[in-house]
Write a protein that holds these residues in place. Structure first.
Motif, PDB file in Angstrom:
ATOM      1  N   UNK A   5      42.580  44.061 -10.480  1.00  0.00           N
ATOM      2  CA  UNK A   5      43.126  43.589 -11.609  1.00  0.00           C
ATOM      3  C   UNK A   5      44.586  42.142 -11.567  1.00  0.00           C
ATOM      4  N   UNK A   6      44.073  41.788 -12.306  1.00  0.00           N
ATOM      5  CA  UNK A   6      44.809  40.410 -12.028  1.00  0.00           C
ATOM      6  C   UNK A   6      44.878  39.278 -13.205  1.00  0.00           C
ATOM      7  N   UNK A   7      45.921  38.605 -13.129  1.00  0.00           N
ATOM      8  CA  UNK A   7      46.262  37.160 -13.902  1.00  0.00           C
ATOM      9  C   UNK A   7      46.566  36.443 -14.170  1.00  0.00           C
ATOM     10  N   UNK A   8      46.428  35.657 -14.906  1.00  0.00           N
ATOM     11  CA  UNK A   8      47.443  33.973 -15.003  1.00  0.00           C
ATOM     12  C   UNK A   8      47.276  33.095 -16.080  1.00  0.00           C
ATOM     13  N   UNK A  35      39.862  22.149 -17.904  1.00  0.00           N
ATOM     14  CA  UNK A  35      40.615  22.367 -16.801  1.00  0.00           C
ATOM     15  C   UNK A  35      40.706  23.281 -16.591  1.00  0.00           C
ATOM     16  N   UNK A  36      42.208  24.174 -17.422  1.00  0.00           N
ATOM     17  CA  UNK A  36      43.195  25.041 -17.205  1.00  0.00           C
ATOM     18  C   UNK A  36      42.733  26.408 -17.411  1.00  0.00           C
ATOM     19  N   UNK A  37      41.009  26.464 -17.812  1.00  0.00           N
ATOM     20  CA  UNK A  37      40.394  27.524 -17.705  1.00  0.00           C
ATOM     21  C   UNK A  37      39.192  27.948 -16.426  1.00  0.00           C
ATOM     22  N   UNK A  86      29.729  39.278 -10.265  1.00  0.00           N
ATOM     23  CA  UNK A  86      30.200  38.648  -9.974  1.00  0.00           C
ATOM     24  C   UNK A  86      30.339  37.405  -9.860  1.00  0.00           C
ATOM     25  N   UNK A  87      31.794  37.087 -10.175  1.00  0.00           N
ATOM     26  CA  UNK A  87      32.190  36.053 -10.693  1.00  0.00           C
ATOM     27  C   UNK A  87      32.443  34.320  -9.432  1.00  0.00           C
ATOM     28  N   UNK A  88      31.114  33.998  -9.795  1.00  0.00           N
ATOM     29  CA  UNK A  88      30.922  32.312  -8.440  1.00  0.00           C
ATOM     30  C   UNK A  88      31.431  31.759  -9.582  1.00  0.00           C
ATOM     31  N   UNK A  89      31.852  30.337  -8.012  1.00  0.00           N
ATOM     32  CA  UNK A  89      32.561  29.067  -8.950  1.00  0.00           C
ATOM     33  C   UNK A  89      31.289  28.557  -9.790  1.00  0.00           C
ATOM     34  N   UNK A 129      40.885  31.170 -11.239  1.00  0.00           N
ATOM     35  CA  UNK A 129      40.461  31.877  -9.900  1.00  0.00           C
ATOM     36  C   UNK A 129      41.791  31.746  -9.598  1.00  0.00           C
ATOM     37  N   UNK A 130      43.196  31.541 -10.089  1.00  0.00           N
ATOM     38  CA  UNK A 130      43.891  32.129  -9.324  1.00  0.00           C
ATOM     39  C   UNK A 130      44.306  33.406  -9.852  1.00  0.00           C
TER      40      UNK A 130
END
Lengths: 289, 161
Positions: free
Chosen positions: A179-182, A274-276, A238-241, A281-282
């Motif tokens: 898990x991760x957040x930004x 842009x921030x989304x 799976x989260x892709x570009x 990614x972060x």
């Protein structure tokens, strides 16, 4: 600027606060840090007849992990969050946000509970809470209740809290492997409210598939906003570009900003886009660490 | 409605009757005659009114005096003994950390809190640390140098004690 006349009451416990609120009814307002409410009172945007000071109530300032949850006492100041080793190491999304919230002296007084209870879509914490799917614990005349964050924000400065309810605790899922957040916001100058901000929290399973995702937006709608369409697209994949690009576009389309001194509607949509993408990614990077 | 409050201000205990709506900065300036604490923007942006409340920097224009009951307050008048300079005051003097001086008391009170939590800050940490204090004269460079000089001096002092 001096606020309009009011009567000050110091609550010594949550029960005491509720009793005072019952006595003085709709004309009473709770004050914790007071760094949103008092400026509004000085400008006469708010003229409560009674202020019930809840900041001196003992036992509502803590940051602890219990079971599957991180529990934050409502009176925990932004500075206490900023200085907490647990937050810094395991919940960097809070550190991202708090560094950008007002300035150190304001953070010495402003509380996490107040930032949410104020019900202002310009505040930073609501987007984080949406992303992490927080639960708000409030105490009222009928005892304690749990309010899922999606049922908490009702409108401009309006929340699910009844006039006598005291927000006592915020619960978010404990950080775990995968898990991760930004969070990031664009601001005109240090300490300003967000021109726009985006919070992302992601949970991946062992194979890297997105099990759960939360995306919250700051100051681009009357009510703190969840990016439902983007979450639906990513959940179970799976989260892709390519998917990140699509969600960025959706965020720019779905947010509801209005043109003001912080920028035009088109500019804000472009910032949200842009921030989304950057925060997705972060958050992914942090989830994979 | 009047409330009796007791605060310790620069080491001295004071009891006073205050209105609910009296702001702490007005209490300090008008009731206590301590005019070193300035009022700048009056909207919690500029930091000219910064004081220490129980050791933490607080913008006293956005704090009710009645809520300070029982607290220990330090203002610029209380940072050093009469006739002497605190290392921060000396550093602002040495490094030309001020021109007009209006923001200086707030800058120094904020820097005290910063250096207490982070005795050896980087330049970036100093700039973030004083981000709630505005100066319209210096361009901040000499203020940053002042805080750096004070940090060194205060560390030297704590090592020799």
């Amino acid at each position: 600027m001096i606020p309009a006349n009011f009567t000050y009451h110091k609550a010594t416990s949550v029960k005491d606060a509720i009793a005072l609120s019952q006595t003085h009814g709709e004309e009473a307002k709770y004050m914790s840090g007071g760094h949103s409410l008092l400026p509004m009172m000085k400008l006469r945007f708010a003229t409560p007849e009674h202020i019930i000071d809840i900041s001196k109530i003992e036992g509502l300032s803590y940051i602890k992990e219990e079971g599957d949850l991180l529990k934050i006492g409502a009176l925990t100041t932004q500075t206490e969050m900023e200085h907490s080793a647990l937050i810094r190491e395991n919940y960097p999304i809070f550190s991202d946000a708090i560094k950008l919230t007002a300035d150190p002296s304001v953070r010495n007084v402003g509380t996490i509970g107040g930032n949410i209870a104020h019900g202002d879509a310009a505040n930073d914490q609501p987007a984080l809470m949406l992303a992490m799917r927080a639960t708000v614990i409030a105490e009222g005349t009928d005892g304690q209740k749990s309010i899922p964050i999606d049922e908490f924000f009702h409108g401009f400065y309006m929340t699910a809290l009844e006039p006598s309810d005291v927000l006592v605790e915020i619960q978010v899922p404990k950080t775990k492997k995968g898990s991760g957040g930004a969070y990031h916001k664009v601001e005109r100058k240090v300490g300003d409210y967000a021109t726009a901000g985006v919070a992302v929290h992601v949970e991946l399973d062992d194979s890297g598939v997105c099990r759960e995702i939360g995306i919250g937006l700051t100051n681009v709608s009357a009510v703190p906003m969840r990016l439902d369409r983007g979450e639906e697209l990513l959940r179970g994949k799976k989260i892709t570009d390519d998917l990140i690009e699509q969600v960025g576009t959706m965020a720019g389309e779905d947010c509801e900003p209005s043109s003001d001194l912080r920028g035009s509607e088109a500019y804000k949509r472009s910032i949200v886009n842009t921030i989304t993408k950057r925060m997705l990614n972060k958050a992914l990077e942090r989830a994979q660490q | 409605m009047k409330h009796e409050i007791t605060v310790t201000i620069n080491g001295e205990s004071v009891t006073a009757e205050v209105d609910s709506r009296l702001l702490l900065v007005h209490f300090i300036r008008e009731n206590l005659d301590l005019t070193g604490t300035h009022i700048g923007c009056d909207t919690s942006n500029c930091g000219a009114c910064t004081i220490l409340l129980d050791g933490k920097s607080v913008k006293s224009c956005t704090y009710l005096a009645v809520r300070a009951d029982g607290a220990e307050i330090t203002t610029i008048e209380g940072v050093a003994a009469e006739g002497t300079n605190h290392p921060l005051q000396q550093a602002f003097h040495d490094q030309h950390g001020l021109h007009c001086g209006f923001c200086t008391p707030g800058m120094i009170m904020r820097s005290l809190d910063l250096l207490k939590n982070n005795p050896d800050p980087s330049e970036e940490e100093i700039r973030w640390g004083i981000s709630g204090n505005l100066c319209r004269c210096t361009g901040y460079n000499n203020i940053v140098k002042s805080v750096q000089q004070a940090a060194k001096e205060m560390q030297n002092q704590s090592e020799t004690v």
